[in-house]
Design a protein around this motif. Structure first.
Motif, PDB file in Angstrom:
ATOM      1  N   UNK A   1       0.818  -1.232   0.000  1.00 10.16           N
ATOM      2  CA  UNK A   1       0.000   0.000   0.000  1.00 10.16           C
ATOM      3  C   UNK A   1       0.845   1.272   0.000  1.00 10.16           C
ATOM      4  N   UNK A   2       2.088   1.150  -0.428  1.00 11.56           N
ATOM      5  CA  UNK A   2       2.965   2.314  -0.528  1.00 11.56           C
ATOM      6  C   UNK A   2       2.431   3.268  -1.599  1.00 11.56           C
ATOM      7  N   UNK A   3       2.405   4.570  -1.284  1.00 13.16           N
ATOM      8  CA  UNK A   3       1.906   5.556  -2.257  1.00 13.16           C
ATOM      9  C   UNK A   3       3.045   6.019  -3.165  1.00 13.16           C
ATOM     10  N   UNK A   4       2.834   5.873  -4.465  1.00 15.01           N
ATOM     11  CA  UNK A   4       3.805   6.367  -5.456  1.00 15.01           C
ATOM     12  C   UNK A   4       3.258   7.680  -6.000  1.00 15.01           C
TER      13      UNK A   4
ATOM     14  N   UNK B   1      -5.026  13.001 -16.054  1.00 15.69           N
ATOM     15  CA  UNK B   1      -4.986  11.786 -16.901  1.00 15.69           C
ATOM     16  C   UNK B   1      -3.542  11.393 -17.219  1.00 15.69           C
ATOM     17  N   UNK B   2      -2.709  12.402 -17.436  1.00 15.94           N
ATOM     18  CA  UNK B   2      -1.299  12.122 -17.726  1.00 15.94           C
ATOM     19  C   UNK B   2      -0.624  11.484 -16.504  1.00 15.94           C
ATOM     20  N   UNK B   3      -0.975  11.977 -15.330  1.00 12.95           N
ATOM     21  CA  UNK B   3      -0.441  11.365 -14.096  1.00 12.95           C
ATOM     22  C   UNK B   3      -0.801   9.885 -14.053  1.00 12.95           C
ATOM     23  N   UNK B   4      -2.072   9.633 -14.316  1.00  9.65           N
ATOM     24  CA  UNK B   4      -2.544   8.247 -14.280  1.00  9.65           C
ATOM     25  C   UNK B   4      -1.744   7.398 -15.271  1.00  9.65           C
ATOM     26  N   UNK B   5      -1.457   7.958 -16.436  1.00  6.24           N
ATOM     27  CA  UNK B   5      -0.767   7.172 -17.474  1.00  6.24           C
ATOM     28  C   UNK B   5       0.681   6.883 -17.102  1.00  6.24           C
ATOM     29  N   UNK B   6       1.270   7.662 -16.193  1.00 10.27           N
ATOM     30  CA  UNK B   6       2.652   7.343 -15.803  1.00 10.27           C
ATOM     31  C   UNK B   6       2.717   6.608 -14.459  1.00 10.27           C
TER      32      UNK B   6
ATOM     33  N   UNK C   1      -0.020   6.991  -8.159  1.00 11.99           N
ATOM     34  CA  UNK C   1      -1.166   6.543  -7.349  1.00 11.99           C
ATOM     35  C   UNK C   1      -1.582   7.572  -6.304  1.00 11.99           C
ATOM     36  N   UNK C   2      -0.793   8.658  -6.144  1.00  8.37           N
ATOM     37  CA  UNK C   2      -1.143   9.693  -5.162  1.00  8.37           C
ATOM     38  C   UNK C   2      -0.633  11.026  -5.692  1.00  8.37           C
ATOM     39  N   UNK C   3      -1.394  12.079  -5.438  1.00 11.13           N
ATOM     40  CA  UNK C   3      -0.999  13.397  -5.928  1.00 11.13           C
ATOM     41  C   UNK C   3      -1.051  14.410  -4.793  1.00 11.13           C
ATOM     42  N   UNK C   4       0.090  15.019  -4.529  1.00  9.90           N
ATOM     43  CA  UNK C   4       0.165  16.081  -3.518  1.00  9.90           C
ATOM     44  C   UNK C   4       0.142  17.425  -4.247  1.00  9.90           C
ATOM     45  N   UNK C   5      -0.997  18.105  -4.135  1.00  4.58           N
ATOM     46  CA  UNK C   5      -1.165  19.429  -4.759  1.00  4.58           C
ATOM     47  C   UNK C   5      -1.345  20.435  -3.634  1.00  4.58           C
ATOM     48  N   UNK C   6      -1.248  21.724  -3.948  1.00  5.00           N
ATOM     49  CA  UNK C   6      -1.535  22.687  -2.886  1.00  5.00           C
ATOM     50  C   UNK C   6      -2.708  23.568  -3.268  1.00  5.00           C
TER      51      UNK C   6
ATOM     52  N   UNK D   1      -8.375   7.150 -10.005  1.00  3.34           N
ATOM     53  CA  UNK D   1      -7.775   6.195  -9.061  1.00  3.34           C
ATOM     54  C   UNK D   1      -6.534   6.760  -8.385  1.00  3.34           C
ATOM     55  N   UNK D   2      -6.463   8.075  -8.272  1.00  7.36           N
ATOM     56  CA  UNK D   2      -5.307   8.734  -7.640  1.00  7.36           C
ATOM     57  C   UNK D   2      -5.745   9.313  -6.303  1.00  7.36           C
ATOM     58  N   UNK D   3      -5.001   9.001  -5.246  1.00  6.24           N
ATOM     59  CA  UNK D   3      -5.350   9.462  -3.894  1.00  6.24           C
ATOM     60  C   UNK D   3      -4.909  10.918  -3.725  1.00  6.24           C
ATOM     61  N   UNK D   4      -5.847  11.813  -3.408  1.00  2.00           N
ATOM     62  CA  UNK D   4      -5.460  13.222  -3.242  1.00  2.00           C
ATOM     63  C   UNK D   4      -4.857  13.512  -1.868  1.00  2.00           C
ATOM     64  N   UNK D   5      -3.726  14.219  -1.857  1.00  2.00           N
ATOM     65  CA  UNK D   5      -3.082  14.714  -0.639  1.00  2.00           C
ATOM     66  C   UNK D   5      -2.996  16.231  -0.795  1.00  2.00           C
ATOM     67  N   UNK D   6      -3.697  16.963   0.055  1.00  2.00           N
ATOM     68  CA  UNK D   6      -3.763  18.418  -0.119  1.00  2.00           C
ATOM     69  C   UNK D   6      -2.818  19.143   0.833  1.00  2.00           C
TER      70      UNK D   6
END
Ligand code: PNW
Length: 468
Positions: free
Chosen positions: A17-20, A74-79, A82-87, A120-125
């Motif tokens: 369950x490691x977040x990439x 979508x581009x994130x998903x294609x590479x 699995x997790x996105x840290x945005x601000x 399917x990307x986990x959001x981290x704000x």
């Protein structure tokens, strides 16, 4: 017998369950600075001040992510992300810093979070990645005032109340040392061959008052944690994303390791140490003398509010240390002029920091959950005649880091995720657009995105849940 190619290499893998992840920040990618009611931030002001940013670059357009977010996700998903840290840009939500929230600003982050969840990307704000509303700089002097800390807590609670139904991880503030010390006095970094000066918005030089600015910033983090907790459902987690000052042992004997750990605790006295221990160290207060922060009753309790996880940005060792018989028991050694570095002048290499930093966070403060909230490098990327971008140096940098990080997890250090800085090339603060940190190349004249070879590397590593 030859080993089968497909045999599992579980001993080299990250935990289950490691977040990439990949990371970005609002001002560095969004653009659209005058749209949908956004207020001005200190970065608009600073970037538009002549001489502050290389080439006179600004974040006015940046990656135009405000309009292109759906394709970017979508581009994130294609590479394989699995997790996105945005601000979240505070001045989009409260254009005047406080007061009436701007629904159009919030709507953007609603759309962004929904797009991630459908991919399917986990959001981290992250709630604060340096773009303070200019109104608060004007009204209170920014982080020089406790009023800004209170305003931050209100803003944090408001955003968490709106996004907390879908976002399970909130980072309060990004890199205290950067926005405080580089923003309110400017710092000099010794990189062996030279000393480099780094300054960020608002570009002030407050002198000894820096101790108070630091105090207000950690106070803001404590108040924000409490404000978030008051509104989110059980299970939603929050904590800081700090650029830990990492002291790394040069020679790995028990004495060197202990000296490095002592050094890390002292070098983070103003931020992680006080947040995680609820007290300033004696050495910190002694060094501050009369300039020390004005600590009101109850402040340390607020600052020490327990966090659910510790996020650390890890780019390089801050210092290599050896033991010393004299107080404080360690000595920081100088960097050789030949010490290798990446494109940023400050970016000396030392991949073993990716092992020591999280290990020390656990051993010093008992952290139960750790994220590498940023790691990455600037490189002199170019588009080859065949149209591709071959950033083998970034792959080398990333692989070395991941190998050391995997060693930490294999020893039981509870690292739950890794976020590459950055998803795509963006506005690299004082360096402008000339210093590229992305896994994805951006042609800023056409806004075309080209995944670099490092994006293929990231995808392969995420798929294997291991450095490859
Ligand atoms: C971080 N240092 O800043 C920031 O969080 C990002 O916004 C930024 O784009 C990225 O790293 C790359 O610079 C840093 O001197 C600033 O070690 C300075 C240092 C490290 C990170």
């Amino acid at each position: 017998m030859a080993q089968s190619q497909s045999s599992p290499r579980s001993s080299h893998q990250m935990p289950d369950a490691f977040h990439w992840g990949v990371a970005t920040s609002s001002y560095q990618i969004e653009g659209a600075v005058n749209e949908d009611g956004r207020g001005a931030s200190i970065w608009d002001t600073y970037a538009h001040t002549i001489g502050k940013i290389k080439n006179g670059d600004t974040g006015d357009v940046a990656d135009d992510h405000y309009h292109r977010y759906a394709d970017d996700v979508k581009l994130m998903q294609s590479i394989g992300v699995t997790a996105y840290r945005f601000s979240v840009a505070w001045p989009r939500i409260f254009p005047n810093g406080t007061g009436t929230p701007n629904p159009q600003g919030l709507a953007f982050y609603d759309r962004l979070v929904d797009a991630q969840l459908s991919a399917g990307i986990e959001p981290f704000a992250t709630l604060y990645h340096w773009d303070l509303p200019q109104a608060l700089q004007d009204r209170y002097g920014g982080w020089q005032s406790r009023d800004t800390a209170k305003a931050f807590a209100e803003y944090a609670g408001y955003v968490a109340s709106k996004l907390g139904d879908r976002v399970k991880h909130f980072f309060t503030m990004n890199e205290f040392y950067s926005f405080v010390d580089m923003g309110y006095q400017g710092i000099e970094i010794d990189v062996g061959a030279q000393k480099v000066r780094v300054e960020l918005a608002p570009g002030l030089h407050v002198g000894p008052a820096i101790y108070q600015v630091r105090h207000n910033a950690v106070l803001a983090q404590g108040l924000a944690i409490q404000a978030i907790r008051a509104v989110v459902k059980a299970g939603t987690k929050c904590g800081p994303a700090d650029n830990i000052n990492s002291a790394v042992p040069v020679v790995n004997t028990p004495e060197n390791i202990a000296a490095a750990q002592r050094a890390t605790r002292e070098l983070n006295a103003a931020y992680l140490t006080v947040m995680l221990e609820g007290a300033y160290t004696d050495a910190y207060l002694e060094a501050a003398g009369q300039d020390g922060p004005k600590v009101l009753d109850g402040d340390l309790k607020v600052i020490g509010t327990p966090v659910d996880f510790v996020g650390i940005n890890v780019y390089r060792p801050s210092v290599y240390v050896i033991p010393s018989a004299d107080a404080p028991g360690f000595k920081a050694i100088p960097f050789n002029a030949s010490h290798p570095h990446m494109l940023s002048s400050w970016h000396l290499l030392g991949p073993e920091v990716m092992y020591w930093a999280p290990r020390q966070v656990r051993s010093l403060w008992g952290a139960k959950e750790i994220y590498i909230t940023e790691s990455g490098c600037g490189a002199s990327d170019v588009i080859s005649p065949d149209g591709r971008v071959y950033d083998s140096d970034r792959i080398m940098y990333t692989r070395n880091n991941l190998v050391w990080l995997q060693r930490a997890t294999a020893e039981g250090v509870p690292v739950a995720g890794y976020f590459q800085w950055s998803f795509m090339d963006n506005f690299e603060w004082g360096d402008g657009y000339g210093n590229r940190f992305g896994l994805v190349y951006v042609d800023f004249s056409s806004q075309k995105r080209i995944p670099k070879l490092s994006a293929s590397y990231f995808k392969a590593a995420a798929a294997a849940n291991a450095p490859v």
